[in-house]
Design a protein around this motif. Structure first.
Motif, PDB file in Angstrom:
ATOM      1  N   HIS A 150     -88.100  25.015 -61.223  1.00 15.56           N
ATOM      2  CA  HIS A 150     -86.945  24.117 -61.352  1.00 15.56           C
ATOM      3  C   HIS A 150     -86.170  24.004 -60.045  1.00 15.56           C
ATOM      4  O   HIS A 150     -84.943  24.119 -60.014  1.00 15.56           O
ATOM      5  N   LEU A 151     -86.878  23.740 -58.958  1.00 18.44           N
ATOM      6  CA  LEU A 151     -86.249  23.614 -57.650  1.00 18.44           C
ATOM      7  C   LEU A 151     -86.625  22.279 -57.030  1.00 18.44           C
ATOM      8  O   LEU A 151     -87.621  21.646 -57.408  1.00 18.44           O
ATOM      9  N   THR A 152     -85.868  21.876 -56.039  1.00 20.87           N
ATOM     10  CA  THR A 152     -86.216  20.696 -55.263  1.00 20.87           C
ATOM     11  C   THR A 152     -86.954  21.139 -53.997  1.00 20.87           C
ATOM     12  O   THR A 152     -86.984  22.333 -53.660  1.00 20.87           O
ATOM     13  N   VAL A 153     -87.502  20.173 -53.297  1.00 20.24           N
ATOM     14  CA  VAL A 153     -88.196  20.472 -52.045  1.00 20.24           C
ATOM     15  C   VAL A 153     -87.236  21.126 -51.056  1.00 20.24           C
ATOM     16  O   VAL A 153     -87.590  22.097 -50.368  1.00 20.24           O
ATOM     17  N   LEU A 193     -93.576  16.721 -45.801  1.00 17.00           N
ATOM     18  CA  LEU A 193     -93.800  15.283 -45.933  1.00 17.00           C
ATOM     19  C   LEU A 193     -93.068  14.680 -47.132  1.00 17.00           C
ATOM     20  O   LEU A 193     -92.899  13.466 -47.218  1.00 17.00           O
ATOM     21  N   ALA A 194     -92.649  15.536 -48.061  1.00 18.48           N
ATOM     22  CA  ALA A 194     -91.979  15.045 -49.273  1.00 18.48           C
ATOM     23  C   ALA A 194     -90.487  14.830 -49.017  1.00 18.48           C
ATOM     24  O   ALA A 194     -89.901  15.373 -48.072  1.00 18.48           O
ATOM     25  N   SER A 195     -89.855  14.061 -49.893  1.00 17.67           N
ATOM     26  CA  SER A 195     -88.414  13.844 -49.812  1.00 17.67           C
ATOM     27  C   SER A 195     -87.679  15.128 -50.194  1.00 17.67           C
ATOM     28  O   SER A 195     -88.076  15.812 -51.146  1.00 17.67           O
ATOM     29  N   PRO A 196     -86.623  15.509 -49.476  1.00 15.09           N
ATOM     30  CA  PRO A 196     -85.896  16.748 -49.784  1.00 15.09           C
ATOM     31  C   PRO A 196     -85.396  16.823 -51.220  1.00 15.09           C
ATOM     32  O   PRO A 196     -85.293  17.916 -51.790  1.00 15.09           O
ATOM     33  N   SER A 197     -85.106  15.676 -51.812  1.00  9.92           N
ATOM     34  CA  SER A 197     -84.563  15.677 -53.170  1.00  9.92           C
ATOM     35  C   SER A 197     -85.643  15.647 -54.254  1.00  9.92           C
ATOM     36  O   SER A 197     -85.327  15.746 -55.443  1.00  9.92           O
TER      37      SER A 197
END
Length: 463
Positions: A150-153, A193-197
């Motif tokens: 359950h975390l974001t990037v 490469l992914a969005s931080p959110s």
């Protein structure tokens, strides 16, 4: 490189005598591998002083790279109280290997001291020591980065910054449940490469390739090489994440296994230390038994020759071709065994492939036999030994190459099927076996093609 270490020895010795506190600054920009070479060039007392002059986190990566004999000597030189802080900073798997390699009394004292210095590090040792040294459990480390799902990037990247310094690898981040079961994995590349959110659940890979702690280290190495993994998770039967195996440990395994195979191929017992660090009598112990077995095995060659002594006495020319023929059998057999042993080692060949291997080797043997038979028959013709010898040598070469390729290919597969190391069917063993079979073939064929000549020679000797 070693020349870097050699160049530094005088300066290090001077600082040890004048101002040991300056050592840390001197060695700061030198690679840990070169520093390990440097330690190996110093005597035990000097090496101990160098390590004690460094902070524990600086000394640990150097100490990890030393060979087992040097590590043991330094533990004895420095004492467990001084070495324990350094050991606590080592990677969990290297720390466990060290403690297991030490004499029981020393390892017990060191582990007790480590429990006081770093209880978590001591607990990791006890956990990893449960597994055999040559298994995935014996290779794995517990120094990895794991997070909840359950975390974001952005959260994961912050987590890497917080704990990554203590991890053996940060290229992969493992997503685990509250009970420690592996849910998925995400690479550092995908995170960047992914969005931080973006949610971690949307970035991670759920289908994770893993091994059990009982998996043999060779199988682990083959798997990582085949799929180009930088790390491989080790899971329990209920998919609980126990640890990870990193590529540097696999490289060590491959080097070790290849060294053992090469030694066995040369009929030498496996030697753990380098050539110059292995004692004279250790070499004798590793070489003498195999040489004795091979020497006794060659008695069979003499016994076979004795069975055909009448033919040799009757036609002395037969003896001229014995070395040529048996060397051909040994060479062809050694080629086939080397190819199959290598195929088994890298997973290209399996025991169940024996029929395909046999068909391929027989096909190659026919072509190789024809080539060598043509050359051999031409040479016999030039010597002027007659048509009977031309045909005898031609047919024998064909038969010996067929036999050599078949024995050389099938024997490693048979040994693997019996649960033995295929490298045991080394070049000398193949050569010894093929020698005996080759001589039997030679004189059997000679009796067919040279029957009249042998009869005439026998009658002349009787008269």
């Amino acid at each position: 490189m070693l020349r870097v270490a050699l160049a530094m020895v005088p300066e290090v010795r001077q600082l040890l005598a004048e101002d040991p506190a300056q050592l840390s600054d001197l060695l700061d920009e030198i690679h840990d591998e070169d520093l390990a070479d440097l330690i190996g060039l110093l005597d035990d007392a000097e090496a101990a002083k160098v390590l004690m002059a460094l902070r524990a986190e600086e000394a640990a990566p150097i100490f990890e790279r030393l060979d087992g004999e040097t590590q043991e000597a330094l533990v004895e030189q420095m004492g467990v109280e001084s070495i324990a802080p350094i050991v606590s900073e080592m990677a969990a798997d290297d720390r466990t290997d060290l403690i297991e390699a030490l004499p029981d009394q020393v390892s017990g004292t060191l582990l007790s001291t480590l429990e006081k210095v770093d209880p978590e590090a001591a607990a990791e040792v006890e956990e990893l020591a449960k597994w055999p040294e040559d298994s995935a459990g014996g290779l794995m480390t517990t120094d990895y980065v794991s997070v909840g799902i359950h975390l974001t990037v952005a959260d994961v990247i912050e987590r890497i910054r917080a704990v990554g310094e203590d991890a053996e690898t940060i290229y992969y981040v493992y997503i685990v449940s509250d009970r420690g079961h592996l849910i998925g994995v995400v690479s550092l590349r995908d995170l960047l490469l992914a969005s931080p959110s973006e949610k971690l659940a949307d970035v991670m890979t759920e289908n994770v390739f893993a091994v059990s702690p009982e998996t043999d280290q060779e199988e682990v190495a083959r798997t990582m090489a085949k799929y180009d993994f930088n790390a491989l998770p080790v899971l329990s039967a209920d998919r609980k994440l126990l640890g990870v195996i990193t590529v540097d440990d696999v490289m060590d395994v491959l080097t070790e296994e290849q060294s053992e195979d090469m030694q066995r191929l040369g009929a030498v017992g496996p030697i753990e230390e380098s050539y110059f660090k292995t004692s004279f009598w250790t070499f004798i112990q590793k070489r003498a038994p195999w040489l004795a077995v091979l020497f006794v095995g060659e008695f069979m060659t003499g016994e076979v020759l004795r069975r055909f002594e009448h033919e040799l006495e009757a036609v002395a020319t037969l003896a001229y071709y014995v070395p040529l023929l048996i060397s051909t059998g040994g060479n062809s057999g050694s080629q086939s065994s080397s190819l199959i042993i290598r195929g088994l080692a890298v997973g290209d060949v399996r025991v169940g492939d024996w029929a395909s291997v046999l068909a391929r080797e027989l096909g190659q043997a026919v072509v190789l036999g024809l080539i060598l038979s043509t050359i051999g028959m031409f040479r016999v013709w030039l010597w002027g030994d007659g048509t009977g010898f031309v045909l005898t040598i031609g047919a024998t070469l064909m038969a010996i190459v067929l036999m050599g390729c078949t024995v050389g290919a099938m024997l490693p597969l048979l040994l693997r099927r019996l649960g033995l190391d295929p490298a045991t069917s080394s070049t000398p063993f193949i050569a010894s076996l093929v020698d005996v079979l080759g001589i039997l073939l030679y004189f059997t064929i000679a009796r067919l093609f040279l029957a009249d000549l042998l009869a005439q020679a026998g009658a002349g000797a009787a008269g």
